[in-house]
Design an enzyme around this catalytic site. Structure first.
Site, PDB file in Angstrom:
ATOM      1  N   SER A 125       2.587  -9.836   2.550  1.00 48.13           N
ATOM      2  CA  SER A 125       2.019 -11.071   3.097  1.00 48.13           C
ATOM      3  C   SER A 125       0.655 -11.426   2.498  1.00 48.13           C
ATOM      4  O   SER A 125      -0.247 -11.872   3.212  1.00 48.13           O
ATOM      5  CB  SER A 125       1.960 -10.998   4.626  1.00 48.13           C
ATOM      6  OG  SER A 125       3.275 -10.897   5.151  1.00 48.13           O
TER       7      SER A 125
ATOM      8  N   GLU B 255      13.178  -3.399  -0.135  1.00 50.07           N
ATOM      9  CA  GLU B 255      14.482  -4.043   0.089  1.00 50.07           C
ATOM     10  C   GLU B 255      15.592  -3.304  -0.643  1.00 50.07           C
ATOM     11  O   GLU B 255      16.739  -3.276  -0.196  1.00 50.07           O
ATOM     12  CB  GLU B 255      14.402  -5.531  -0.320  1.00 50.07           C
ATOM     13  CG  GLU B 255      13.591  -6.327   0.696  1.00 50.07           C
ATOM     14  CD  GLU B 255      12.849  -7.527   0.128  1.00 50.07           C
ATOM     15  OE1 GLU B 255      13.165  -7.971  -0.986  1.00 50.07           O
ATOM     16  OE2 GLU B 255      11.926  -8.009   0.828  1.00 50.07           O
TER      17      GLU B 255
ATOM     18  N   GLU C 183       3.167  -1.094  -0.445  1.00 52.64           N
ATOM     19  CA  GLU C 183       3.736  -2.213   0.295  1.00 52.64           C
ATOM     20  C   GLU C 183       4.241  -1.735   1.658  1.00 52.64           C
ATOM     21  O   GLU C 183       5.382  -1.260   1.753  1.00 52.64           O
ATOM     22  CB  GLU C 183       4.901  -2.814  -0.493  1.00 52.64           C
ATOM     23  CG  GLU C 183       4.512  -3.421  -1.818  1.00 52.64           C
ATOM     24  CD  GLU C 183       5.438  -4.563  -2.191  1.00 52.64           C
ATOM     25  OE1 GLU C 183       4.950  -5.679  -2.333  1.00 52.64           O
ATOM     26  OE2 GLU C 183       6.655  -4.345  -2.286  1.00 52.64           O
TER      27      GLU C 183
ATOM     28  N   ASN D  62       6.880 -11.743  -7.091  1.00 51.37           N
ATOM     29  CA  ASN D  62       8.267 -11.261  -6.979  1.00 51.37           C
ATOM     30  C   ASN D  62       9.093 -12.353  -6.315  1.00 51.37           C
ATOM     31  O   ASN D  62       8.974 -12.586  -5.113  1.00 51.37           O
ATOM     32  CB  ASN D  62       8.296  -9.974  -6.132  1.00 51.37           C
ATOM     33  CG  ASN D  62       9.720  -9.504  -5.848  1.00 51.37           C
ATOM     34  OD1 ASN D  62      10.678  -9.956  -6.486  1.00 51.37           O
ATOM     35  ND2 ASN D  62       9.861  -8.595  -4.894  1.00 51.37           N
TER      36      ASN D  62
ATOM     37  N   GLY E 298       5.210 -11.730  -2.761  1.00 54.40           N
ATOM     38  CA  GLY E 298       6.574 -12.218  -2.577  1.00 54.40           C
ATOM     39  C   GLY E 298       6.579 -13.708  -2.286  1.00 54.40           C
ATOM     40  O   GLY E 298       6.488 -14.545  -3.187  1.00 54.40           O
TER      41      GLY E 298
ATOM     42  N   GLY F 118       6.938 -10.022   3.987  1.00 50.43           N
ATOM     43  CA  GLY F 118       7.635 -11.226   4.436  1.00 50.43           C
ATOM     44  C   GLY F 118       7.467 -11.533   5.916  1.00 50.43           C
ATOM     45  O   GLY F 118       8.174 -12.382   6.463  1.00 50.43           O
TER      46      GLY F 118
ATOM     47  N   HIS G 233      11.470  -1.043  -4.568  1.00 48.88           N
ATOM     48  CA  HIS G 233      11.058  -2.047  -3.569  1.00 48.88           C
ATOM     49  C   HIS G 233      11.731  -1.700  -2.241  1.00 48.88           C
ATOM     50  O   HIS G 233      12.877  -1.235  -2.222  1.00 48.88           O
ATOM     51  CB  HIS G 233      11.472  -3.450  -4.036  1.00 48.88           C
ATOM     52  CG  HIS G 233      10.856  -4.530  -3.194  1.00 48.88           C
ATOM     53  ND1 HIS G 233      11.367  -4.858  -1.964  1.00 48.88           N
ATOM     54  CD2 HIS G 233       9.773  -5.315  -3.393  1.00 48.88           C
ATOM     55  CE1 HIS G 233      10.611  -5.820  -1.439  1.00 48.88           C
ATOM     56  NE2 HIS G 233       9.641  -6.111  -2.290  1.00 48.88           N
TER      57      HIS G 233
ATOM     58  N   LYS H 240      12.195 -12.393  -5.828  1.00 44.57           N
ATOM     59  CA  LYS H 240      13.392 -11.887  -5.142  1.00 44.57           C
ATOM     60  C   LYS H 240      14.598 -12.747  -5.564  1.00 44.57           C
ATOM     61  O   LYS H 240      14.658 -13.185  -6.699  1.00 44.57           O
ATOM     62  CB  LYS H 240      13.189 -11.864  -3.634  1.00 44.57           C
ATOM     63  CG  LYS H 240      11.857 -11.221  -3.249  1.00 44.57           C
ATOM     64  CD  LYS H 240      11.724 -10.964  -1.797  1.00 44.57           C
ATOM     65  CE  LYS H 240      10.311 -10.463  -1.515  1.00 44.57           C
ATOM     66  NZ  LYS H 240      10.160  -9.869  -0.215  1.00 44.57           N
TER      67      LYS H 240
HETATM   68  C1  PEP Z   1       7.249  -8.201  -1.701  1.00 49.09           C
HETATM   69  O1  PEP Z   1       8.416  -8.433  -1.401  1.00 49.09           O
HETATM   70  O2  PEP Z   1       6.983  -7.423  -2.620  1.00 49.09           O
HETATM   71  C2  PEP Z   1       6.208  -8.858  -0.913  1.00 49.09           C
HETATM   72  C3  PEP Z   1       4.995  -8.395  -0.988  1.00 49.09           C
HETATM   73  O3  PEP Z   1       6.616  -9.921  -0.135  1.00 49.09           O
HETATM   74  P1  PEP Z   1       5.663 -10.889   0.732  1.00 49.09           P
HETATM   75  O4  PEP Z   1       4.461 -11.234  -0.112  1.00 49.09           O
HETATM   76  O5  PEP Z   1       6.515 -12.081   1.024  1.00 49.09           O
HETATM   77  O6  PEP Z   1       5.273 -10.138   1.950  1.00 49.09           O
END
Ligand code: PEP
Length: 247
Positions: free
Chosen positions: A208, A93, A163, A9, A229, A169, A91, A11
């Site tokens: 992460s 966000e 998630e 992703n 991400g 992040g 998501h 973003k």
């Molecule tokens: C995401 O935004 O779906 C995500 C998993 O981000 P990250 O891997 O950066 O934690």
């Protein structure tokens, strides 16, 4: 047997040059043991079609409406026209910065399915939820809104992504124990609604994920892949995660 699955992703990151670079780099891996795709910003979805390779592209959101006066929105039909296969809905966000409710997320998932797209439905608790012992009830409510539609039939063709918001992040991944506990809980929720789909639905983890923790996450019984991400913006890192999931 559930085929492993991985999505990057991006973003609101990347540019046309990065898209071309990834397309070239990953076209060699389209036959890997896992299915993988990149959810890139809308504008790059169109560009992706002109690039070398047969990468599968995903979108990061869609409108709940089929068409009409919704300035700035993108419809499922538009995504289909571009050959998009997957679309992320719910998501954290979007839930956090765009006030998307469980019901709206469910309607978006329904719109995706009705249009022949595969929704990647995200659920997850905040740190405050977890510390208050509310992880399961929050996730249950997020999933229930989706399951209420069509009695769970949506999972005939959908991916469920766990998630934890506090792990996105932050560099702070959930532990294997925490992940497996929630994934088992989600599978049981699916089972209670529709036994037939529970065993075949892919439940993936995001938060992460990186090459350093990928093996321990993907070894878990109820983890069928990942949503990545930050690490999906570094091609060597995403490739290492892809190799781990495809093992
Ligand atoms: C995401 O935004 O779906 C995500 C998993 O981000 P990250 O891997 O950066 O934690």
């Amino acid at each position: 047997m559930r085929k492993k699955w991985l999505m990057g992703n991006w973003k609101m990151n990347g540019d046309a040059a990065k898209l071309a670079e990834f397309s070239e780099y990953f076209s060699a891996y389209t036959g890997a043991g896992a299915e993988f795709s990149f959810a890139v910003p809308f504008v790059y979805l169109a560009l992706g079609n002109f690039l070398k390779g047969d990468l599968i592209w995903g979108a990061q959101d869609l409108s709940e409406h089929p068409s009409g006066a919704y300035t700035g929105e993108i419809s499922a039909a538009m995504l289909k026209e571009l050959g998009v296969k997957y679309v992320i809905v719910g998501h954290s966000e979007r839930r956090q910065y765009h006030q998307e409710t469980n019901e709206l997320v469910a309607r978006k998932a329904q719109m995706a399915k009705a249009s022949g797209l595969t929704p990647v439905i995200c659920v997850g608790e905040t740190l405050a939820d977890r510390e208050a012992g509310k992880t399961e009830s929050i996730i249950q409510a997020q999933l229930a809104a989706v399951l209420e539609l069509e009695k769970g039939e949506i999972f005939q063709n959908a991916i469920l992504a766990y998630e934890p918001v506090w792990a996105i992040g932050t560099g702070l991944s959930a532990s294997p124990d925490q992940i497996e506990t929630v994934h088992r809980f989600l599978r049981n929720q699916l089972k209670a609604c529709h036994a037939g789909i529970a065993e075949k639905t892919r439940i993936v983890y995001g938060g992460s994920l990186k090459s350093a923790n990928a093996d321990s996450v993907f070894a878990l019984e109820n983890v069928d892949g990942g949503l990545v991400g930050g690490a999906s913006l570094i091609k060597e890192e995403f490739l290492a995660i892809l190799k781990a999931v495809g093992k």
